[in-house]
Motif scaffolding. Structure first.
Motif, PDB file in Angstrom:
ATOM      1  N   ASN A  87       0.844  -1.195   0.000  1.00 42.62           N
ATOM      2  CA  ASN A  87       0.000   0.000   0.000  1.00 42.62           C
ATOM      3  C   ASN A  87       0.878   1.243   0.000  1.00 42.62           C
ATOM      4  O   ASN A  87       1.258   1.761   1.046  1.00 42.62           O
ATOM      5  N   TYR A 320      -4.838   6.089  -3.184  1.00 45.63           N
ATOM      6  CA  TYR A 320      -4.673   6.104  -4.640  1.00 45.63           C
ATOM      7  C   TYR A 320      -5.662   5.097  -5.189  1.00 45.63           C
ATOM      8  O   TYR A 320      -5.956   4.101  -4.519  1.00 45.63           O
ATOM      9  N   PRO A 323      -3.650   0.173  -6.717  1.00 42.95           N
ATOM     10  CA  PRO A 323      -2.385  -0.157  -6.053  1.00 42.95           C
ATOM     11  C   PRO A 323      -1.313  -0.558  -7.063  1.00 42.95           C
ATOM     12  O   PRO A 323      -1.630  -0.966  -8.184  1.00 42.95           O
ATOM     13  N   THR A 341      -4.664  -4.218   1.113  1.00 40.51           N
ATOM     14  CA  THR A 341      -4.262  -3.115   0.241  1.00 40.51           C
ATOM     15  C   THR A 341      -5.374  -2.754  -0.727  1.00 40.51           C
ATOM     16  O   THR A 341      -5.711  -1.567  -0.917  1.00 40.51           O
ATOM     17  N   HIS A 345      -7.514   0.809  -1.217  1.00 35.02           N
ATOM     18  CA  HIS A 345      -7.530   1.556  -2.474  1.00 35.02           C
ATOM     19  C   HIS A 345      -8.937   1.671  -3.050  1.00 35.02           C
ATOM     20  O   HIS A 345      -9.231   2.624  -3.777  1.00 35.02           O
TER      21      HIS A 345
END
Length: 372
Positions: A87, A320, A323, A341, A345
């Motif tokens: 991440n 974001y 990833p 992760t 995201h």
């Protein structure tokens, strides 16, 4: 519209000083590797608490040059492994693969979004040479456990300090905790240039010398090239600007902290997950272990929430949306699964936070969110 980050307003506070500094550089006739850079490097090293600060072109170059220097020094070689959080922004990963080293991705802690240090040791192999951690969103990522693991396996710890300048762990600033750190002064950072710039910080004399040479075509003496280097140098105008803005960094970080605490105290929505500060880092400086470069909330229907906020005059960003392991740039990883992760995201949304936000803007944001 409440801007996500009003850079014009931030820099307007220091406009007279910045314009005077620019005029002095222009009039000096010296635009690279001059006194302004030396002065900023000295101030930055003193602020972070290290022996060396080397100005470079940008934050990515700072990380790339650290690894490249370790390769030149014989500490690492092509194919060696570097543990890194899954991440993170892709620049962290690019620094590793750009040096033909192998990233070993590890899931984050779902509470802090930073590297889950408890997972590190099980991923160490005979090829592991370093841990590149990220102080993501502005929160310090560190522990005594991490230090002990690095000592046990003789690993370097490299900090991606792009988002956390000024953050403190146990009375020590990020950027000075590991063996070396990459710092970014991209305009939107807490300490932002008026263009691109970065720096390497370290206490390692040899590393500092190699990094400085590598960023200057591999040369420590004009026309004498000891390494196959690159051109990555902070220019005099950016150094002059950053010297001015560094004076105000702590005050601006404190203001960010005040806004973050206001959000934490007043956002009360059943489907919104607020960011958390790592309780293990609580010290007398607990409020400063997070300098709130970003204020990321999570919502299961993040895109709908973003559209709602936009319609109500609040600009947000997603940090974001994809990833690194799902990017086309790393298509060989696209089938890998990092569920924590990926969840972050898919759900994360950054609210406006900056040292020039007004009380009215904060109140409007809270009111609009509460009515969602």
């Amino acid at each position: 519209m409440i801007k996500f980050l009003d850079l014009q307003k931030i820099n307007a506070q220091y406009a007279l000083e910045l314009k005077q500094a620019a005029a002095e550089v222009i009039d000096s006739g010296w635009y690279l590797l001059g006194d302004r850079l030396k002065q900023f490097e000295t101030k930055l090293a003193g602020y972070i608490g290290v022996k060396h600060a080397i100005g470079v072109g940008n934050g990515l170059d700072a990380l790339r040059l650290i690894l490249k220097a370790y390769i030149e020094m014989g500490v690492m070689k092509e194919g060696d492994e570097v543990i890194v959080p899954a991440n993170t922004y892709i620049a962290t990963i690019l620094a590793i693969t750009g040096n033909r080293l192998k990233p070993v991705l590890i899931e984050p802690d779902i509470q802090t979004y930073n590297l889950d240090i408890s997972l590190v040791e099980q991923h160490i192999t005979s090829r592991t040479r370093a841990i590149m951690l990220v102080h993501l969103y502005g929160q310090a990522c560190w522990s005594e456990e991490l230090e002990n693991i690095a000592k046990k396996y003789k690993l370097k710890i490299i900090e991606d300090n792009a988002q956390a300048i000024g953050a403190i762990w146990n009375s020590q600033k990020t950027g000075s905790l590991g063996d070396a750190a990459g710092n970014s002064f991209y305009p939107g950072k807490n300490l932002g240039a008026l263009g691109d710039a970065g720096a390497v910080t370290t206490d390692d004399d040899e590393l500092a010398g190699v990094v400085r040479a590598l960023g200057n075509y591999g040369s420590s003496k004009k026309y004498i090239n000891d390494y196959q280097g690159v051109n990555s140098r902070m220019d005099e105008i950016q150094a002059a600007f950053l010297s001015i803005k560094l004076k105000y960094l702590d005050a601006e970080n404190h203001r960010r902290n005040e806004i973050a605490q206001y959000y934490l105290n007043n956002i009360n929505h059943p489907n919104i997950i607020l960011p958390q500060i790592n309780l293990k880092l609580k010290t007398q400086n607990s409020k400063l272990n997070h300098v709130w470069h970003l204020f990321p909330i999570r919502h299961p229907h993040r895109n709908k929430l973003q559209q709602y906020l936009s319609k109500n005059g609040i600009q947000t960003l997603i940090h974001y949306p994809i990833p690194p392991h799902k990017q086309l740039a790393y298509k060989e990883w696209n089938k890998l699964s990092f569920p924590i992760t990926e969840k972050i995201h898919d759900e994360v949304l950054s609210l406006p936070i900056s040292p020039v936000m007004t009380v009215n803007e904060k109140e409007i944001i809270i009111k609009v969110i509460s009515e969602y």
